[in-house]
Design an enzyme around this catalytic site. Structure first.
Site, PDB file in Angstrom:
ATOM      1  N   TYR A   1     -19.639  60.817 -28.769  1.00  0.00           N
ATOM      2  CA  TYR A   1     -19.976  62.067 -29.454  1.00  0.00           C
ATOM      3  C   TYR A   1     -18.895  62.442 -30.479  1.00  0.00           C
ATOM      4  CZ  TYR A   1     -23.654  63.620 -26.116  1.00  0.00           C
ATOM      5  OH  TYR A   1     -24.788  63.763 -25.366  1.00  0.00           O
TER       6      TYR A   1
ATOM      7  N   CYS B   1     -18.397  68.047 -21.405  1.00  0.00           N
ATOM      8  CA  CYS B   1     -17.920  67.276 -22.557  1.00  0.00           C
ATOM      9  C   CYS B   1     -17.245  68.256 -23.509  1.00  0.00           C
ATOM     10  CB  CYS B   1     -19.113  66.613 -23.239  1.00  0.00           C
ATOM     11  SG  CYS B   1     -18.711  65.926 -24.845  1.00  0.00           S
TER      12      CYS B   1
ATOM     13  N   CYS C   1     -10.533  65.544 -23.398  1.00  0.00           N
ATOM     14  CA  CYS C   1     -11.826  64.847 -23.418  1.00  0.00           C
ATOM     15  C   CYS C   1     -12.068  64.459 -21.961  1.00  0.00           C
ATOM     16  CB  CYS C   1     -11.734  63.600 -24.302  1.00  0.00           C
ATOM     17  SG  CYS C   1     -13.072  62.416 -24.035  1.00  0.00           S
TER      18      CYS C   1
HETATM   19  N1  DGL Z   1     -16.303  63.090 -22.948  1.00  0.00           N
HETATM   20  C1  DGL Z   1     -16.415  63.718 -24.193  1.00  0.00           C
HETATM   21  C2  DGL Z   1     -15.417  64.819 -24.438  1.00  0.00           C
HETATM   22  O1  DGL Z   1     -15.020  65.442 -23.495  1.00  0.00           O
HETATM   23  C3  DGL Z   1     -16.898  62.988 -25.388  1.00  0.00           C
HETATM   24  C4  DGL Z   1     -16.269  61.712 -25.759  1.00  0.00           C
HETATM   25  C5  DGL Z   1     -17.062  61.048 -26.844  1.00  0.00           C
HETATM   26  O2  DGL Z   1     -18.213  60.728 -26.591  1.00  0.00           O
HETATM   27  O3  DGL Z   1     -16.535  60.906 -27.950  1.00  0.00           O
HETATM   28  O4  DGL Z   1     -15.051  65.093 -25.560  1.00  0.00           O
END
Ligand code: DGL
Length: 243
Positions: free
Chosen positions: A38, A69, A174
């Site tokens: 993401y 996320c 993240c």
């Molecule tokens: N796990 C995600 C976050 O906390 C997203 C990581 C990604 O898909 O770039 O930002």
């Protein structure tokens, strides 16, 4: 039922903390590994993706949604809250935790590009900056963790973190990053980790009370958008549960 989602397996680090404190509920975990990462997606793309996930969760009976996320939370939480009537809880990088608990500590804040460039992150940082923090964008790291590429993760961390050996605190901004705490310590030595999962558990408890969601026969449903069997295996491994 409570819905939880992330761009893959990272949100399981949040779900793990939720389950410790709130085991007697039913959960639907949506792992969107098909759209991982993401962190490099545009706001418009992420809004469409997360809106569809929330629809899926609501249509499957979820009464509360947890955005596990940081990227999706930072970019889409207001939009999703406007679009859905049920409570939507969103994780954020644990910068306030450092401000409250280790104001004098040199701090490395690790997060995706999407999170770091978001207005929500800038607001949070302006409010709780301890003036001893370095913000570092870990482009591509969540992707490597999602794919469980152990060797490449080690190489990435050596290449990117080697100059931060004097840090006391590391904010894991993240939800994929708590899965590589040991590997980060191999490069940085003993550091104190902070992540947003404890905060989200408190918030979830409050919302459960607000909407009077009753305890149920425990149940966990896992859904992965790329339909890969190994994702489900990893999900239960991280939770330390038998399928
Ligand atoms: N796990 C995600 C976050 O906390 C997203 C990581 C990604 O898909 O770039 O930002």
């Amino acid at each position: 039922m409570i819905g939880i989602f992330d761009s893959g397996i990272g949100g399981v680090t949040v779900f793990r903390e939720i389950l410790k404190e709130l085991p007697n509920y039913q959960y639907l975990y949506y792992s969107d590994s098909f759209n991982n990462p993401y962190g490099d997606k545009s706001e418009e793309e992420l809004k469409i993706i997360t809106n569809n996930i929330c629809k899926y969760l609501v249509n499957n009976g979820c009464k509360i949604i947890v955005i596990a996320c940081n990227t999706a939370s930072a970019i889409c939480k207001d939009y999703l809250r406007d679009n859905f009537e049920i409570p939507i809880i969103a994780i954020e990088p644990a910068i306030k935790m450092v401000y409250d608990n280790s104001y004098d500590g040199k701090t490395l804040v690790l997060a995706t590009k999407g999170t770091i460039n978001s207005n929500k992150f800038k607001e949070l940082y302006q409010k709780y900056d301890n003036h001893k923090s370095i913000i570092y964008e870990c482009r591509g790291l969540a992707d490597l963790i999602e794919q469980d590429k152990k060797k490449e993760i080690r190489e990435y961390l050596i290449e990117h973190l080697i100059n931060f050996k004097d840090m006391q605190n590391v904010v894991l901004g993240c939800t994929h990053y708590p899965l590589i705490k040991d590997e980060i310590k191999e490069v940085l030595g003993e550091v104190i980790f902070y992540d947003g999962s404890k905060g989200i558990v408190k918030e979830l408890k409050r919302k459960i009370q607000d909407i009077n969601l009753k305890e149920e026969e425990p149940k966990i449903i896992f859904w992965d958008s790329s339909h890969k069997l190994e994702k489900e295996k990893r999900f239960y491994q991280i939770l330390e549960l038998e399928k």
